[in-house]
Design a protein around this motif. Structure first.
Motif, PDB file in Angstrom:
ATOM      1  N   ALA A  11       0.834  -1.208   0.000  1.00 37.99           N
ATOM      2  CA  ALA A  11       0.000   0.000   0.000  1.00 37.99           C
ATOM      3  C   ALA A  11       0.867   1.256   0.000  1.00 37.99           C
ATOM      4  CB  ALA A  11      -0.930  -0.011   1.205  1.00 37.99           C
ATOM      5  N   LEU A  12       1.972   1.202   0.728  1.00 39.14           N
ATOM      6  CA  LEU A  12       2.884   2.342   0.761  1.00 39.14           C
ATOM      7  C   LEU A  12       3.521   2.559  -0.614  1.00 39.14           C
ATOM      8  CD1 LEU A  12       3.887   4.388   2.855  1.00 39.14           C
ATOM      9  CD2 LEU A  12       5.779   2.836   3.355  1.00 39.14           C
ATOM     10  N   ARG A  13       3.862   1.469  -1.291  1.00 38.88           N
ATOM     11  CA  ARG A  13       4.412   1.596  -2.648  1.00 38.88           C
ATOM     12  C   ARG A  13       3.391   2.219  -3.599  1.00 38.88           C
ATOM     13  NH1 ARG A  13       6.832  -3.505  -1.505  1.00 38.88           N
ATOM     14  NH2 ARG A  13       5.056  -4.609  -2.394  1.00 38.88           N
ATOM     15  N   LEU A  14       2.142   1.771  -3.504  1.00 41.91           N
ATOM     16  CA  LEU A  14       1.107   2.315  -4.389  1.00 41.91           C
ATOM     17  C   LEU A  14       0.845   3.787  -4.076  1.00 41.91           C
ATOM     18  CD1 LEU A  14      -1.422  -0.676  -4.440  1.00 41.91           C
ATOM     19  CD2 LEU A  14       0.262  -0.055  -6.180  1.00 41.91           C
ATOM     20  N   ALA A  15       0.888   4.145  -2.800  1.00 47.88           N
ATOM     21  CA  ALA A  15       0.702   5.551  -2.430  1.00 47.88           C
ATOM     22  C   ALA A  15       1.824   6.406  -3.015  1.00 47.88           C
ATOM     23  CB  ALA A  15       0.656   5.694  -0.907  1.00 47.88           C
ATOM     24  N   ASP A  16       3.037   5.865  -3.048  1.00 46.45           N
ATOM     25  CA  ASP A  16       4.173   6.608  -3.598  1.00 46.45           C
ATOM     26  C   ASP A  16       4.000   6.874  -5.090  1.00 46.45           C
ATOM     27  OD1 ASP A  16       7.066   7.561  -3.453  1.00 46.45           O
ATOM     28  OD2 ASP A  16       7.215   5.967  -4.948  1.00 46.45           O
ATOM     29  N   ASP A  17       3.154   6.094  -5.758  1.00 42.49           N
ATOM     30  CA  ASP A  17       2.907   6.339  -7.181  1.00 42.49           C
ATOM     31  C   ASP A  17       2.207   7.680  -7.414  1.00 42.49           C
ATOM     32  OD1 ASP A  17       4.057   3.984  -8.025  1.00 42.49           O
ATOM     33  OD2 ASP A  17       2.164   2.890  -8.156  1.00 42.49           O
ATOM     34  N   VAL A  18       1.417   8.118  -6.436  1.00 43.28           N
ATOM     35  CA  VAL A  18       0.595   9.314  -6.658  1.00 43.28           C
ATOM     36  C   VAL A  18       0.874  10.430  -5.649  1.00 43.28           C
ATOM     37  CG1 VAL A  18      -1.260   8.072  -7.815  1.00 43.28           C
ATOM     38  CG2 VAL A  18      -1.303   8.273  -5.336  1.00 43.28           C
ATOM     39  N   LEU A  19       1.673  10.156  -4.612  1.00 46.97           N
ATOM     40  CA  LEU A  19       1.997  11.169  -3.614  1.00 46.97           C
ATOM     41  C   LEU A  19       3.496  11.382  -3.562  1.00 46.97           C
ATOM     42  CD1 LEU A  19      -0.386  10.053  -0.707  1.00 46.97           C
ATOM     43  CD2 LEU A  19      -0.724  11.971  -2.285  1.00 46.97           C
ATOM     44  N   SER A  20       3.908  12.517  -3.028  1.00 45.45           N
ATOM     45  CA  SER A  20       5.323  12.864  -2.967  1.00 45.45           C
ATOM     46  C   SER A  20       5.920  12.478  -1.620  1.00 45.45           C
ATOM     47  CB  SER A  20       5.498  14.362  -3.194  1.00 45.45           C
ATOM     48  OG  SER A  20       4.885  14.744  -4.407  1.00 45.45           O
ATOM     49  N   GLY A  21       7.269  12.503  -1.576  1.00 39.74           N
ATOM     50  CA  GLY A  21       7.961  12.102  -0.370  1.00 39.74           C
ATOM     51  C   GLY A  21       7.588  12.912   0.849  1.00 39.74           C
ATOM     52  N   GLY A  22       7.425  14.231   0.684  1.00 38.56           N
ATOM     53  CA  GLY A  22       7.073  15.057   1.826  1.00 38.56           C
ATOM     54  C   GLY A  22       5.726  14.719   2.433  1.00 38.56           C
ATOM     55  N   ASP A  23       4.822  14.167   1.625  1.00 43.63           N
ATOM     56  CA  ASP A  23       3.505  13.788   2.119  1.00 43.63           C
ATOM     57  C   ASP A  23       3.524  12.440   2.827  1.00 43.63           C
ATOM     58  OD1 ASP A  23       2.297  16.066   0.953  1.00 43.63           O
ATOM     59  OD2 ASP A  23       2.263  15.062  -0.973  1.00 43.63           O
ATOM     60  N   LEU A  24       4.429  11.568   2.426  1.00 43.69           N
ATOM     61  CA  LEU A  24       4.413  10.183   2.904  1.00 43.69           C
ATOM     62  C   LEU A  24       5.447   9.890   3.969  1.00 43.69           C
ATOM     63  CD1 LEU A  24       3.958   8.128  -0.396  1.00 43.69           C
ATOM     64  CD2 LEU A  24       2.325   8.333   1.485  1.00 43.69           C
ATOM     65  N   ILE A  25       6.363  10.798   4.230  1.00 42.66           N
ATOM     66  CA  ILE A  25       7.507  10.447   5.049  1.00 42.66           C
ATOM     67  C   ILE A  25       7.113  10.060   6.477  1.00 42.66           C
ATOM     68  CG2 ILE A  25       8.074  12.814   5.747  1.00 42.66           C
ATOM     69  CD1 ILE A  25      11.067  11.940   5.268  1.00 42.66           C
ATOM     70  N   GLY A  26       6.144  10.770   7.066  1.00 42.08           N
ATOM     71  CA  GLY A  26       5.715  10.416   8.418  1.00 42.08           C
ATOM     72  C   GLY A  26       5.112   9.023   8.492  1.00 42.08           C
ATOM     73  N   PRO A  27       4.075   8.720   7.686  1.00 42.77           N
ATOM     74  CA  PRO A  27       3.512   7.364   7.683  1.00 42.77           C
ATOM     75  C   PRO A  27       4.543   6.300   7.324  1.00 42.77           C
ATOM     76  CG  PRO A  27       2.033   8.880   6.556  1.00 42.77           C
ATOM     77  CD  PRO A  27       3.293   9.639   6.844  1.00 42.77           C
ATOM     78  N   ALA A  28       5.456   6.610   6.408  1.00 46.69           N
ATOM     79  CA  ALA A  28       6.462   5.623   6.007  1.00 46.69           C
ATOM     80  C   ALA A  28       7.369   5.270   7.178  1.00 46.69           C
ATOM     81  CB  ALA A  28       7.289   6.175   4.842  1.00 46.69           C
ATOM     82  N   TYR A  29       7.837   6.270   7.900  1.00 44.16           N
ATOM     83  CA  TYR A  29       8.680   6.001   9.066  1.00 44.16           C
ATOM     84  C   TYR A  29       7.951   5.118  10.079  1.00 44.16           C
ATOM     85  CZ  TYR A  29      12.151   9.626   7.858  1.00 44.16           C
ATOM     86  OH  TYR A  29      13.129  10.364   7.266  1.00 44.16           O
ATOM     87  N   ARG A  30       6.682   5.447  10.299  1.00 43.08           N
ATOM     88  CA  ARG A  30       5.925   4.681  11.305  1.00 43.08           C
ATOM     89  C   ARG A  30       5.788   3.219  10.892  1.00 43.08           C
ATOM     90  NH1 ARG A  30       2.966   9.519  11.466  1.00 43.08           N
ATOM     91  NH2 ARG A  30       1.300   8.689  10.148  1.00 43.08           N
ATOM     92  N   GLU A  31       5.574   2.959   9.607  1.00 43.55           N
ATOM     93  CA  GLU A  31       5.450   1.579   9.146  1.00 43.55           C
ATOM     94  C   GLU A  31       6.758   0.811   9.362  1.00 43.55           C
ATOM     95  OE1 GLU A  31       2.904  -0.053   8.369  1.00 43.55           O
ATOM     96  OE2 GLU A  31       1.410   1.472   7.954  1.00 43.55           O
ATOM     97  N   LEU A  32       7.881   1.450   9.070  1.00 43.49           N
ATOM     98  CA  LEU A  32       9.158   0.774   9.250  1.00 43.49           C
ATOM     99  C   LEU A  32       9.426   0.516  10.730  1.00 43.49           C
ATOM    100  CD1 LEU A  32      11.701  -0.412   8.056  1.00 43.49           C
ATOM    101  CD2 LEU A  32      12.703   1.883   8.004  1.00 43.49           C
ATOM    102  N   ARG A  33       9.117   1.493  11.541  1.00 42.16           N
ATOM    103  CA  ARG A  33       9.325   1.292  12.984  1.00 42.16           C
ATOM    104  C   ARG A  33       8.452   0.149  13.493  1.00 42.16           C
ATOM    105  NH1 ARG A  33       8.397   5.501  18.058  1.00 42.16           N
ATOM    106  NH2 ARG A  33       9.118   4.056  19.648  1.00 42.16           N
TER     107      ARG A  33
END
Length: 411
Positions: A127-149
């Motif tokens: 889902a994070l990969r698909l979101a990256d298709d349409v959103l930019s890094g600045g929009d996704l960085i917070g949720p992305a960090y949380r998923e990795l943690r």
């Protein structure tokens, strides 16, 4: 501009997008709220790129974006260097989120995990990969960090079988790759490298050579684009060797494309062209095993985009322009970041082909697309395009673009 003002810009951009507003719309609403006409899209862009701190506009931003004024003032104080202030964003760095020491050593102190938990984690990574298709890094960085943690914490604290443990490591590897890509797009290169290293360690620990090659190749791509092209060549070629001949054709094509790009940026044209040819050969091979889910986007069109980028960098516009024109005609408009990036290469290729009027038209499209994106990649490419057009500033169409958007070169 420094890390603090850039972080403030990312925060403001995220608030704007959360409110469903473009930069133009935010500027218009600020003018209405303040009773003046002195806020332009360009000014909003400067705030979001970290070039300026809003200052007197904070009360109106709080009103339009529906956030507490105290929160915006704290963010502005943080950007100005106040050591007592904190930026009110989720996750400033990966170091804030991940434990010290060996991140992938399980303690076995938590709940028991099974195959369903691995499947759920795989779904979240995809889902994070698909979101990256349409959103930019600045929009996704917070949720992305949380998923990795979350994934790392699960592996460290839960109990599980050997099979489940390997599945968890594979998903941590996949998350490390996509989080690194997102952080790099947001301009947070140190965080990106940290994420890539976590992902690489997990993939190798899981024994997934193809995934390890993807993570290593992603880091090589970052090095290639940030002044380390020869290191990028070495790491990209090592990734191809790590994957081996048994890797699925689509993944080998991807890894070889990264080798081609690294050679191109290192000004090694012949090795670059050879790598492009090998990438196309790999994609043409019959699949002996299905490609992994994370390679869903690798196809003939994507290889042609890399071909065109290499041709543009090598000043072969007659080969680059037709490829980019065809691919852009087929590309989904929802993929705004990729549209901006690909059009930036087309603009440079047109300038190299001595077609400044068409290059200026593409440059406007690049700036318009990138203005509403929280992506350092697109911002950098916009600057590259505008710099290239300076050679033709006597052409009226080019002069108009530079007058309208030349301030971006001051960032």
């Amino acid at each position: 501009m420094n890390d603090r003002t850039r972080s403030l810009g990312d925060y403001l951009a995220a608030l704007r997008r959360g409110a469903g507003l473009s930069q133009n719309q935010l500027a218009a609403r600020l003018c209405l709220a303040s009773g003046t006409a002195s806020v332009t899209r360009s000014e909003v862009s400067r705030w979001e790129r970290g070039v300026r701190v809003p200052g007197v506009w904070l009360p109106f931003l709080a009103q339009v974006l529906a956030v507490p004024l105290s929160e915006l003032r704290q963010a502005a104080a943080y950007a100005r260097g106040d050591e007592r202030a904190q930026l009110p964003v989720p996750a400033r760095t990966l170091a804030d989120l991940l434990p010290d020491g060996d991140r992938l050593t399980p303690t076995g102190s938590g709940r028991h995990l099974g195959a369903d938990d691995v499947t759920e984690l795989a779904g979240r990574a995809h889902a994070l990969r698909l979101a990256d298709d349409v959103l930019s890094g600045g929009d996704l960085i917070g949720p992305a960090y949380r998923e990795l943690r979350r994934a790392v914490d699960l592996y460290r604290t839960a109990t599980f079988s050997e099979t489940t443990g390997r599945g968890l490591l594979v998903q941590i590897g996949e998350l490390g790759q996509i989080v690194g890509w997102i952080a790099s797009d947001a301009g947070r290169l140190d965080d990106a490298e940290d994420a890539y290293r976590i992902g690489l360690g997990a993939a190798r620990q899981a024994g997934d050579a193809t995934l390890a090659a993807n993570v290593a190749g992603s880091l090589a791509y970052q090095w290639t684009n940030t002044g380390r092209p020869r290191d990028g060549v070495a790491l990209a070629e090592a990734a191809v060797r790590e994957a081996g001949r048994d890797a699925p054709p689509a993944t080998r094509a991807l890894f070889l494309d990264r080798v081609a790009w690294a050679h191109t940026r290192a000004e090694q044209s012949q090795p670059a062209m050879r790598a492009l040819g090998l990438a196309h050969e790999a994609l043409s091979e019959e699949e002996r095993a299905p490609a992994p889910d994370w390679a869903y986007w690798v196809d003939r069109s994507e290889l042609e985009v890399m071909d065109a980028r290499v041709f543009t960098e090598l000043r072969r516009p007659l080969r680059a322009v037709p490829l980019l024109t065809r691919v852009l005609g087929e590309y989904a408009p929802t993929h705004a970041r990729e549209m901006a990036l690909y059009r930036s290469w087309l603009a440079v290729a047109l300038a190299d082909a001595n077609e400044p009027e068409q290059a200026a038209e593409e440059a406007r499209r690049v700036v318009d697309l990138s203005g509403d994106l929280s992506s350092e990649r697109t911002a950098d490419r916009a600057r590259v395009v505008l710099t290239r057009l300076r050679e033709y500033e006597e052409v009226p169409e080019v002069d108009a673009v530079l007058r309208d958007h030349g301030h971006l070169l001051l960032a």
